[in-house]
Design a protein around this motif. Structure first.
Motif, mmCIF file in Angstrom:
data_model
loop_
_atom_site.group_PDB
_atom_site.id
_atom_site.type_symbol
_atom_site.label_atom_id
_atom_site.label_comp_id
_atom_site.label_asym_id
_atom_site.label_seq_id
_atom_site.Cartn_x
_atom_site.Cartn_y
_atom_site.Cartn_z
ATOM 1 N N GLU A 119 1.520 1.105 -8.471
ATOM 2 C CA GLU A 119 1.631 1.998 -9.619
ATOM 3 C C GLU A 119 0.486 1.738 -10.599
ATOM 4 N N ALA A 175 -0.323 -3.557 -8.470
ATOM 5 C CA ALA A 175 0.115 -2.958 -9.731
ATOM 6 C C ALA A 175 -1.082 -2.992 -10.667
ATOM 7 N N ARG A 202 10.720 5.227 -10.797
ATOM 8 C CA ARG A 202 9.558 4.333 -10.696
ATOM 9 C C ARG A 202 9.825 3.203 -9.710
ATOM 10 N N ASP A 215 0.071 6.873 -12.919
ATOM 11 C CA ASP A 215 1.428 7.307 -12.587
ATOM 12 C C ASP A 215 2.298 7.312 -13.833
ATOM 13 N N TRP A 216 2.107 6.318 -14.658
ATOM 14 C CA TRP A 216 2.956 6.178 -15.823
ATOM 15 C C TRP A 216 2.095 5.892 -17.046
ATOM 16 N N GLY A 228 -4.856 1.119 -7.022
ATOM 17 C CA GLY A 228 -3.458 1.485 -6.960
ATOM 18 C C GLY A 228 -3.033 1.765 -5.529
#
Lengths: 295, 259
Positions: B42, B200, B11, B216-217, B195
């Protein structure tokens, strides 16, 4: 019918005084979320501040400016050292109303203790009377109307044209979101107390100028029509308060001349009740939809 | 024991770093020692059942409620319990789930409030830029925000937060009250573009599948605790978790699986 035209004249003066007071009152409530029932007593205290200056030889109009300053600072300190202390500990709307009633009694009784139970009046140089379309008005009364117009235009320009005005309206509608836009809402609320307090101070002096004598309860007695005007227009709406002031001012003076002077307030309230039955939110209201007004 | 994907190391550097955050509304904490992070560029989504504490977590990060324990770091600086107006200066943009616009102000004034920290001459330029992203707003600049539809409102809320070009966007259920189609537009066009612009993005979302598809996460929160930290795609692929955490059976996952 012959008394009707002069009654309209009186109505316009009452409306002017009410407008200054009601706009200050409604501005205070909308930005700070405190329904300050000691507002009338801050008016009286400011009237006494002008009285002291006036009897020390200061011209009455300069005394009025000093009363505006007094009302501004007094209101801000009242919030900082009294009201905010309760808000910080979690007192909500209804609890705060009780606190403001307590402050109202305290201010009244301090004024009574300091100035004694008697009637006071300003030293105003006698001015000529003017006649307009059958209305006879004194120079002071014309000045009161002029002050009201200037105050209303200033409030309008401030709230629509300036960054501070927008920040005040934003804070009034949605304080959390205003903070997350970068507005230092605490400072905006201080400014709101200063501004509404200045209007309150001016209203106190012009009220006394019109009624000639005053005592420690003069402002408190005027609080009821102020609230009526503010609520009629939609609480929290400056333009609504202006409209409410004109309606209540004119109606009560016309009623006084056509029916009986003792029915003044009754008529004002009859109008208020009818309007609220038809439009419970007041004439112009859309405030408070996103606002957390909780008990 | 929380399960994590192995590729946490891949990451980006954390721009937002939340460590052991506990928060609540005056009583007992609702969120317990939650840790999460988001790097520049992200998109990070927090999913979980209703009442899991997701919004509470976001509010504490955004300075709307106090943090009872733990640390929040933004761009390396400790911003724990910093007031929201100071966080705005440090690049945090927050869109709450409700009361996300100034109801009594016009659309133009809402945008001006979004740019409150800008210089006077920058507000006009910035408004133009933001309206390139949301061209529909041009037609309604003089309308009062309370008169907007749900979709228009959300668009205004997003446009308002973009006025300051935040480096960290915190979005609390950006698609709540929106139709499935509009939700897809908000998530796939607007949020994912944020993004790409290098900010962020930290989102809480009920429409878990749609949100995970652009993320992404992902973190899964339940009972005020972060249970899972995983790459968004991996989480989407895990069939066992779907019923419990993503609420697929409740029928709000209209978007097909990404993987």
């Amino acid at each position: 019918m012959s008394q009707l035209v002069p009654a309209i004249g009186f109505g316009l003066i009452t409306a002017s005084i009410l407008a200054i007071a009601a706009v200050g009152f409604t501005l205070q409530f909308s930005v700070t979320n405190i329904l300050n029932l000691a507002y009338g007593d801050v008016m009286t205290a400011s009237a006494f501040a002008a009285y002291i200056a006036n009897h020390a030889g200061v011209d009455i109009w300069l005394s009025l400016l000093m009363a505006a300053l007094f009302g501004a600072v007094f209101s801000m300190l009242l919030n900082r050292f009294v009201y905010f202390q309760f808000v910080r500990r979690g007192t909500r709307l209804f609890g705060m109303i009780i606190v403001t009633i307590a402050m109202s009694l305290i201010i009244q009784n301090v004024l009574l203790a300091v100035f004694r139970p008697t009637f006071f009046s300003y030293e105003v140089s006698a001015s000529a009377s003017y006649t307009f379309a059958g209305m006879i008005l004194t120079g002071s009364q014309l000045a009161i109307m002029g002050i009201a117009v200037v105050a209303m235009v200033s409030v309008h320009l401030l709230s629509t044209r300036t960054r501070l005005g927008k920040a005040m309206r934003a804070t009034a509608t949605n304080p959390g979101l205003a903070r997350s836009c970068g507005v230092a809402t605490d400072r905006v609320i201080d400014v709101a107390w200063l501004l509404s307090g200045a209007l309150c101070g001016i209203a106190g002096v012009v009220l006394v100028l019109n009624t000639a004598t005053f005592s420690e309860v003069t402002g408190a007695n005027f609080l009821v029509p102020i609230i009526a005007a503010a609520v009629l227009g939609g609480i929290g709406q400056p333009y609504g308060a202006m409209l409410g002031a004109v309606t209540i001012g004119l109606a009560s003076e016309v009623a006084a001349s056509v029916i009986n002077p003792s029915y003044k307030d009754v008529v004002a309230f009859a109008i208020l009740i009818v309007v609220l039955l038809v439009r419970p939110q007041g004439i112009l209201s859309e405030v408070a939809s996103g606002k957390e007004v909780a008990a | 024991m929380p399960t994590s994907s192995a590729d946490e190391a891949g990451r980006p550097m954390p721009h937002l770093l939340v460590d052991g955050l506990s928060a609540g509304y005056g009583g007992a904490p609702i969120v317990h020692e939650a840790s999460a992070r988001a790097g520049l560029g992200e998109i990070v989504t927090i999913v979980g059942p209703n009442g899991a504490g997701k919004s509470t977590f976001l509010k504490a990060v955004a300075g709307m409620i106090p943090a009872l324990a733990g640390k929040v770091r933004l761009a390396g600086e400790d911003v724990t319990n910093m007031r929201a107006n100071h966080l705005a200066r440090r690049g945090l943009g927050y869109v709450p789930q409700v009361n996300d616009v100034f109801d009594t102000l016009t659309v133009a004034d809402n945008l001006a409030m979004g740019g409150y920290l800008l210089k006077r001459n920058e507000i006009g330029e910035r408004t133009e830029k933001v309206m390139e992203v949301f061209p529909a707003l041009k037609r309604m600049l003089n309308r009062t925000a309370s008169k907007l539809s749900g979709g228009e409102r959300k668009m205004l809320a997003m446009a308002r937060v973009l006025m300051l070009e935040p480096s960290l966007l915190v979005l609390d259920e950006p698609t709540s009250n929106l139709s499935a189609d509009l939700s897809r537009v908000v998530l796939e066009e607007h949020v994912s573009r944020l993004g790409e612009s290098g900010a962020a993005v930290l989102i809480v979302e009920q429409k878990a599948q749609a949100a995970l598809a652009i993320s992404d996460w992902a973190y899964v929160m339940a009972g005020g605790v972060i249970r899972i930290s995983s790459a968004a795609g991996d989480l989407l692929a895990r069939k066992d978790l779907a019923e419990v955490f993503l609420g697929r059976s409740t029928g709000d996952g209209e978007v097909p699986k990404a993987s």
